[in-house]
Scaffold this active site. Structure first.
Site, PDB file in Angstrom:
ATOM      1  CG  ASP A  64      -8.729  -4.476  -4.208  1.00 17.79           C
ATOM      2  OD1 ASP A  64      -8.273  -3.929  -3.187  1.00 17.79           O
ATOM      3  OD2 ASP A  64      -9.586  -5.376  -4.180  1.00 17.79           O
ATOM      4  NE  ARG A  71     -10.444   5.666  -3.156  1.00 17.81           N
ATOM      5  CZ  ARG A  71     -11.730   5.752  -2.947  1.00 17.81           C
ATOM      6  NH1 ARG A  71     -12.476   6.465  -3.758  1.00 17.81           N
ATOM      7  NH2 ARG A  71     -12.297   5.146  -1.934  1.00 17.81           N
ATOM      8  NE  ARG A  88      -3.919  -1.867   2.489  1.00 16.41           N
ATOM      9  CZ  ARG A  88      -4.053  -2.330   3.732  1.00 16.41           C
ATOM     10  NH1 ARG A  88      -3.502  -1.679   4.734  1.00 16.41           N
ATOM     11  NH2 ARG A  88      -4.750  -3.407   3.969  1.00 16.41           N
ATOM     12  CE1 TYR A 132     -12.327  -9.233   1.097  1.00 18.00           C
ATOM     13  CE2 TYR A 132     -10.289 -10.343   0.503  1.00 18.00           C
ATOM     14  CZ  TYR A 132     -10.949  -9.306   1.131  1.00 18.00           C
ATOM     15  OH  TYR A 132     -10.239  -8.339   1.793  1.00 18.00           O
ATOM     16  NE  ARG A 157      -7.847   4.092   2.913  1.00 20.27           N
ATOM     17  CZ  ARG A 157      -8.581   3.429   3.797  1.00 20.27           C
ATOM     18  NH1 ARG A 157      -9.724   3.947   4.222  1.00 20.27           N
ATOM     19  NH2 ARG A 157      -8.162   2.271   4.279  1.00 20.27           N
TER      20      ARG A 157
END
Length: 646
Positions: free
Chosen positions: A372, A336, A323, A449, A327
């Site tokens: 992702d 974003r 990452r 998932y 963010r």
């Protein structure tokens, strides 16, 4: 105690300043250096510039909301190019009505001469990132019409950043950069660098290095000039200059506290002797080591990251971060705010841009593509949504054996072409020596998932299917393993030099369950990856799985922070590389503590070849950018000292 004055002590100092060449030469001499200042460029105004006239008329007509002035020279030339074509008074009145941004003191000075006070001045170090930071705080850009007076070349990063924030930006070039009329001094400096006759090199403008390399290429000595720069102390005046050097695969050995010429020369005089000594020690140490020769055509092959994957000695411990474009970066948050996460993942230009920017900003040794784990599930028939505040949600999860039959076989990766294009654009936008890492979710994590329908704490549905219907479990894991193998190989074909398999959720299993229900499928993926491409097999949550990860395969095994790195490597076996393993939360502490923890990990590794530094998981959104950079700098510095025996 008397402070020792900075002194080059007779070192040969190359510089490429044009307008302030004499002043720079005097400064170098003042600090005891032998100056070799060769002007490297000239700013040539466009003889006729109808675009400038058209922009001025549109500004007067009220078609722009904001005007950005990047350089004093360009601002001044804009005034000259519209002289006599439009009313000067009307043009200046229009500037006073709109928002104006001056990147640094030079455009401010020109605007003041015109009687225009800029609305915003960009603080030091006056980079395009600083400019965007000010706009993010002060000016809503969505839907705004922005005129940008550019450098002699276009700043793609700035234009993409403005577009990502919803602005309609129009660049205007008022001059171009060319080689100086007399190139003989520049050629002489290039030849001297190639011959190893310059010990310090000062760069004060990004185009200087482009023109130096252009002259070197014309003289057919570019490889020798690059080698000379690697041996010398390369001093950059500021972040933008440093970014250019790194993009070109060149070193940045120092950057002054303030982006000013005097600070640059003083700090270079102060630090050059120590840097040269360290470089000489590293060169001698590496020369003494016999290693396999690298393919000459692949600059990335002999990078510290790739060497570490092969258990070869490195000049310093390579580091990249999971990452690393995320963010915690303000420019990422700005993008974003305009697009959803899934939209960003499916926009190759933006995805490549956020990773290229983060690599340049941080100085890491490899770039993982921005994407992702979960988009691969869409062509398998899953309805995927990234819901605000909830994370990924799969609206048609697999809950029973009958549901497995509707999971499609991934016969082609065409529906994931946006990922391959992201790989291509990331590879094209990075320096040739920096490897690109592709990635995918491991079969177990993807299956979890798909079965849970989103995040889970106890993996109730996953384990119910796994324990209750082994046939159905093997069917879905097999289908996912084949899909992941095709997906990773497509990324490699698109330009990835290594790949990482993320098994982020497998820590919920014990060793026996991993061996029975997971290991065969992970092994199938790794064995199916293109031969010669290193695979990083990474899992979190349960250190007792590490020997089984090694059994499943991978040139590199990734360990999280729940185990000491030396113990992890013992469990994995020293016949393969290891990646890790700082707790991401350490980056919320002060830089001095971050450095201590990084040093502790490096000390446990003990200089053994094959260590790639990383976090035990991804960078958290709350992490200060300066703390991330402090970690990277600490790893590079401390490991260099260890290799050199300092």
């Amino acid at each position: 105690m008397t402070e020792v004055a900075p002194d080059f002590a007779g070192l040969q100092v190359a510089a490429f300043e044009s307008r302030r060449a004499e002043e720079l030469g005097r400064l170098i001499e003042k600090f005891g250096g032998v100056p070799h200042v060769s002007p490297s460029m000239r700013e040539v105004p466009l003889a006729e510039n109808p675009e400038a006239v058209a922009l001025a008329r549109r500004l007067i007509a009220g078609e722009f909301d904001l005007v950005i002035f990047m350089t004093g020279v360009g601002t001044n030339m804009l005034g000259q190019q519209i002289e006599g074509q439009v009313s000067r008074d009307e043009f200046l009145d229009a500037l006073r009505r709109v928002t104006t941004v001056a990147r640094g003191p030079k455009p401010v000075a020109v605007l003041k001469q015109w009687g225009v006070e800029p609305t915003y001045r960009i603080p030091e170090p006056n980079t395009w990132r600083d400019l965007l930071d000010v706009l993010d705080r002060e000016v809503p850009l969505d839907g705004r019409r922005v005129a940008v007076q550019e450098y002699g070349v276009s700043n793609r990063h700035l234009l993409v950043g403005l577009a990502a924030r919803g602005a309609r930006a129009e660049p205007l070039v008022t001059y171009r950069w060319e080689l100086p009329a007399d190139v003989a001094p520049l050629e002489a400096n290039a030849r001297a660098l190639a011959a190893g006759e310059r010990q310090v090199v000062l760069f004060t403008s990004s185009n200087q290095v482009h023109n130096l390399l252009a002259v070197a290429e014309r003289l057919r000595i570019e490889p020798e000039v690059r080698a000379g720069l690697s041996r010398a102390v390369v001093a950059s005046i500021g972040p933008t200059m440093s970014e250019t050097l790194r993009e070109l695969g060149l070193p940045v050995d120092l950057e002054p506290e303030h982006p000013k010429m005097g600070h640059l020369v003083r700090e270079a005089a102060e630090r050059s002797a120590g840097i040269l000594a360290r470089k000489a020690q590293l060169a001698a140490r590496l020369e003494a080591v016999t290693t396999a020769t690298a393919p000459a055509q692949a600059a990335w092959y002999d990078s510290p990251f790739m060497r570490a994957t092969r258990l070869e000695p490195v000049p310093y411990t390579p580091i990249w971060l999971m990452r690393q474009a995320g963010r915690y970066l303000p420019e990422y948050r700005a993008i974003r705010s305009r697009v959803s996460f899934l939209e960003l993942c499916k926009d190759p230009a933006l995805s490549a841009e956020v990773m290229i920017n983060s690599v340049a900003r941080l100085g890491v040794d490899a770039a993982i593509i921005f994407s992702d784990l979960l988009p691969i599930l869409e062509p398998l028939g899953f309805d995927l949504e990234f819901a605000a505040g909830e994370g990924p949600v799969i609206h048609n999860p697999v809950r029973a054996a009958a549901d497995v039959d509707r999971v499609l076989e991934l016969e082609s990766v065409d529906s994931l072409s946006f990922v391959m294009e992201t790989v291509r654009q990331t590879r094209a936008g990075l320096p040739a020596h920096l490897p690109v890492i592709g990635f995918a979710g491991a079969p177990f994590t993807l299956a979890s998932y798909a079965i849970e329908g989103g995040s889970s704490r106890n993996y109730l549905h996953t384990k119910t299917l796994m324990y209750g219907d082994e046939g159905a479990w093997q069917a879905i894991l097999g289908r996912l393993a084949r899909a992941v193998t095709r997906y990773l190989n497509a990324q490699i074909a698109a330009g990835a030099q290594a790949v990482q398999l993320f098994d982020s959720w497998v820590g919920c299993l014990g060793p026996d369950d991993y061996r029975r229900y997971v290991l065969p499928f992970t092994r199938a993926v790794i064995e199916g990856v293109t031969p010669g491409v290193p695979v990083i097999n990474f899992a979190t949550g349960n250190p007792s799985l590490l020997p089984l990860l090694a059994e499943a395969g991978g040139a590199v095994i990734g360990a999280d922070w729940r185990i000491e790195i030396d113990e992890a490597w013992r469990l994995v076996g020293h016949d393969r590389a290891i990646q890790g393993n700082l707790d991401p939360l350490v980056l919320l502490a002060e830089p001095a503590y971050i450095r201590d923890r990084a040093e502790a990990i490096l000390r446990r590794v003990g200089g053994r070849a094959g260590h790639i530094f990383n976090l035990g998981h991804g960078v958290l959104p709350q992490t200060p950018v300066d703390h991330v950079r402090a970690l990277i700098d600490a790893v590079h510095e401390l490991s260099q000292q260890a290799v050199a025996g300092v």
